[in-house]
Structures are given as structure tokens and as C-alpha cells.
Motif scaffolding. Sequence first.
Motif, PDB file in Angstrom:
ATOM      1  N   PHE A 161      37.861  38.730  42.191  1.00  0.00           N
ATOM      2  CA  PHE A 161      38.883  38.397  41.204  1.00  0.00           C
ATOM      3  C   PHE A 161      39.108  36.886  41.109  1.00  0.00           C
ATOM      4  O   PHE A 161      39.898  36.416  40.304  1.00  0.00           O
ATOM      5  CB  PHE A 161      40.178  39.105  41.624  1.00  0.00           C
ATOM      6  N   MET A 166      47.993  38.298  39.494  1.00  0.00           N
ATOM      7  CA  MET A 166      47.775  39.694  39.918  1.00  0.00           C
ATOM      8  C   MET A 166      48.872  40.638  39.445  1.00  0.00           C
ATOM      9  O   MET A 166      49.070  41.701  40.041  1.00  0.00           O
ATOM     10  CB  MET A 166      47.615  39.756  41.437  1.00  0.00           C
ATOM     11  N   TYR A 215      48.198  32.884  42.247  1.00  0.00           N
ATOM     12  CA  TYR A 215      47.031  33.769  42.266  1.00  0.00           C
ATOM     13  C   TYR A 215      47.369  35.106  42.931  1.00  0.00           C
ATOM     14  O   TYR A 215      47.380  36.153  42.272  1.00  0.00           O
ATOM     15  CB  TYR A 215      45.874  33.059  42.989  1.00  0.00           C
ATOM     16  N   ALA A 216      47.683  35.073  44.226  1.00  0.00           N
ATOM     17  CA  ALA A 216      47.908  36.321  44.975  1.00  0.00           C
ATOM     18  C   ALA A 216      49.372  36.719  44.847  1.00  0.00           C
ATOM     19  O   ALA A 216      50.131  36.703  45.819  1.00  0.00           O
ATOM     20  CB  ALA A 216      47.511  36.124  46.427  1.00  0.00           C
ATOM     21  N   PRO A 276      44.630  43.355  41.586  1.00  0.00           N
ATOM     22  CA  PRO A 276      43.481  42.478  41.842  1.00  0.00           C
ATOM     23  C   PRO A 276      42.202  42.898  41.132  1.00  0.00           C
ATOM     24  O   PRO A 276      41.166  42.257  41.300  1.00  0.00           O
ATOM     25  CB  PRO A 276      43.318  42.574  43.365  1.00  0.00           C
ATOM     26  N   ASN A 277      42.288  43.982  40.351  1.00  0.00           N
ATOM     27  CA  ASN A 277      41.103  44.383  39.572  1.00  0.00           C
ATOM     28  C   ASN A 277      41.412  44.435  38.082  1.00  0.00           C
ATOM     29  O   ASN A 277      40.710  45.090  37.319  1.00  0.00           O
ATOM     30  CB  ASN A 277      40.616  45.770  40.026  1.00  0.00           C
TER      31      ASN A 277
END
Length: 482
Positions: free
Chosen positions: A287, A335, A328-329, A339-340
Motif C-alpha cells: 500500500f 488508510m 499514512y498508517a 490498507p487494501n
Amino acid sequence: LGVGTTDLDLAIVNGTVVTATDVVSCDLGIKDGRVALIGTGLGSSAANTIDATGKLLLPGGIDAHCHLDQESPSGLRHADDFYSGSRAAAGGGTTTIIPFANQKKHTPLRAIIHDYHERARGKAIIDYAFHLIISDPSEQSVGQELPALIREGYTSFKVFMTYDALRLTDGQILNLLAMARREGALVMVHAENHDCIVWLTEQLMAAGHTAPRYHTDAHSAVGEREATHRAIALAEIAAAPVLIVHVSAKEAMREIQYAQSRGLPVLAETCPQYLVLDSTQLDCAGFEGAKYICSPPPRDAADQEALWRGLASGVFQVFSSDHAPYRYADSGGKMKHGPNAPFSHIANGIPGLETRLPLLFSYGVRRGRIDINQFVAVTATNPAKIYGLYPQKGTLAIGSDADVAIWDPDKEVRITHSLLHDNMDYTPYEGTTVRGWPVMTISRGDVVCTDGEVVKAAGRGRFLPCKQPMVGTAGAIPGVRN
Ligand code: URP
Ligand code: ZN
Ligand code: ZN
């Protein structure tokens, strides 16, 4: 200002003062937050002295395109507010920011302005102005509110040709351009063809192409070129100046060049991500490519080369970060949908406030692609002129605000996120080594950042009402003729 050396609050001595036109070894004398003297031997009797031997004294940067504490079209809030964002700006040698006050549909513009002033109040550590984003160009907004707000110092506004929540029709853009021309304001355009993005996204999804890298295919260079052409055509019909923001594709740049060659007051901006990053970054494992998703996307080596030439030759007058920070996370960031998530559900935007100037210095000035005067022009002087802040901001002249980046042209820095002052959890430039970094940032005579440490508290930044944009004035902006 009638100031003698004995009256100076601060003298910065033995440095090299750089403006958009000159490079001069001399001292800067500061009094009451403004440049009071430029000369030699100023240190002897100033109250405080900074030795800038071997350093460049640059006008503090103006980041004329950044997003702070703003909601995204999908309802996310940016990771940086006016405190963390202005801290990051100061860390990177920037002393003025122009973020956006984003109109929510059915909301009067005055309420939006009030709301964004509240978001900035007590937080910004450097000075700021606002552009408006117009998403609901009602008769009330365009006919009544905007003309009044323009007179009060909100003289530039952005319109979008894409995003469901923001995009305007060509007719609505024409109305805004005509009003801007009448009232002396500037329209900034996000130029991408909405229907092309929607159609391409559907095709990609149907084929199972959902990874981050397909964002680049959905946001095609052809779609950017077409929208750029259309935005310029609309401005030509309305006989108004226009500024195309965040240009990424060589094809779009050529449309701008063609318009400028015909003498139209068409201005343009590009950003670090289009000069330093490319589409391969979106194709990294898993990702991770989401870290580079922004619109328009970074493109290819040929685009980078063309944009560098455009920056050097004056096609682009403005170099901004388009800082649009989503962690990001984080379920409040990239997200949000896991994460997909397919690329179409990943927030658009990347951070860059603090790395803007070092990247341009290192990749541009040090590599001989632009000279140091052009560096100052596109990062400070031109944005000040275009957005009505000159000569208070954007240069080092007697009477200008004493906004200075003391720049070490030889300092080597390996960029890593822990060095930066934003509220993000990554930088797209992780591991990149640059040469040239600000060692001190001074805003209105106050040291706000020194050796990587921000030393001023939240809330000292002041709102800057903007004057009429300087566009289409002979000689005002290189690359644009009457
Ligand atoms: O992807 C981007 N550029 N996000 C920020 C919003 C905009 O369009 O400038
Ligand atoms: Zn945009
Ligand atoms: Zn933006």
C-alpha cells in the motif's frame, strides 16, 4: 525610516543578501520588525547581532498553496493545523503561508472566512493570508459576498474542475472569472477533466486494477491538458487573468506556454512532487504507493525535464508545496478505507511545507537548473506580487517585513521524517539527501526557528489582508505580458 545604526534591534552581518534580481555581500539592519538598513558595518552598535558568514540571506519563503485544518472532499480533516503547519513551514525557511478557506456548499462565504480565522487564531507562528475555495457560486456568493471580501483582502480564489463536492461548470467558472476581472481578483484553477477521471476509474476498477499506481492512469496527462486548455479558453473569453495551480504534465505546460506566447495573462504554479518524484513511486510494494497519491499525480522523467525548463524560462511564476497532509498508517488518513483500499478511495494529497525550499535549492540551484535569483523569485517574490503582499513580503528591501531565511548553501541533510515539524507520520522524501538548508528563520525580526528548533510559541502569526494581485502589469511578473 530615519534609522541610525545605534537604533537597530538586530543586525545580521557578513552574509550575502539575495533578492529576485541581486546578490550582494552586505549586512541587514532590522528595526521594529522591518528591514531598516542594508549596508556594511551595521553590527557595531545594534542591540543584537547574528553572524551570517558563509550564509545566504534570502527573503523568507512564501508558500502560496497549502492546506491546513481543512476538510477533504470525502470528509477527512488534514493532519496539520495552523500550529503544526506553520511550525513545519518555519522549519523549512518559509515565513508566510497562504492556505485555503474552503467553502462548504450552502454556506455564506463570510461564515467560512470567520471559521478559518478561528482555526488560525492562537495557532499560527508565522504570518498568513487566505485564498478562498469557491464550491457554491450562488448569486449571493458571487454577486454580493465576493466583491466585498475582495475589498477586505481576500483577493484570490481557487475553483475545481473535478471532485464531486467541489467542481464547477464552465458557466460558473466564466461568471467567477468575469467578476474577478471586474473586481481585481485572481482565479486559480485545479485543471483536470472530471468525466475523464470518472470514466477511466470505472474502466480500471472493472479490470481489477485497484492498486495505488492506477491513480496515475485515472488522472491522465491528456485529461490535465484538456482541462488546462479549457480553463485558459474560459479566461480568454472572460478577458481575465488566470493561474493554473499544481501543473504536473508537460502537455499542460505547453498549453500554458502557448497562451503566454499569445500575450494572455496566464500564470502557472508547479510543486516539488512534480520535479522530484515520478509515477514509479506510486508503484512501490503493498500500500506504500498511497503515500504518493496526489492530484494531479507525479508523472515521468520527460515531464520532470519539461517542468524544470518551464521553471527556468518563466512559464511557471510560482513554486508551492500543495501541502495536503494525510497520515499514512491512520484511519483518519490514507488508510481510512483500510490498507487494501482501491486507489479511488485513498485521500489525495501529500505533505511538503518544510521540504519545499531545500528540494528546490538542491535539485534546482545546486544542479544549475535555475539560478539563485530565480529561486527567490518563484519561492517568494513572485507569489508576493501575484497575491498582493508585495513589497511587505517577498523581498529584502528597506521597509519590507524582516522575514529572512538564513541559508547554509553547503549544509547536507538526509531528509527523514523525525527532522520535520509537521504532524505527519511520513515524508515522501524519506532518505533523500539535499545540500542547502535554512539554519535560521526570522519572521518580522523574531527568530522563530534556529538549528532545527522552533523557538516561538503558537499564535504570534498575523493575518495579512491581500491587495490587488499584480498580474498583467508590464514587467511585474516574468513570462507574462500585457
Ligand atoms: O491531491 C491534492 N493536490 N490535494 C490537495 C487539494 C488540491 O487539489 O490542491
Ligand atoms: Zn487542486
Ligand atoms: Zn492544493
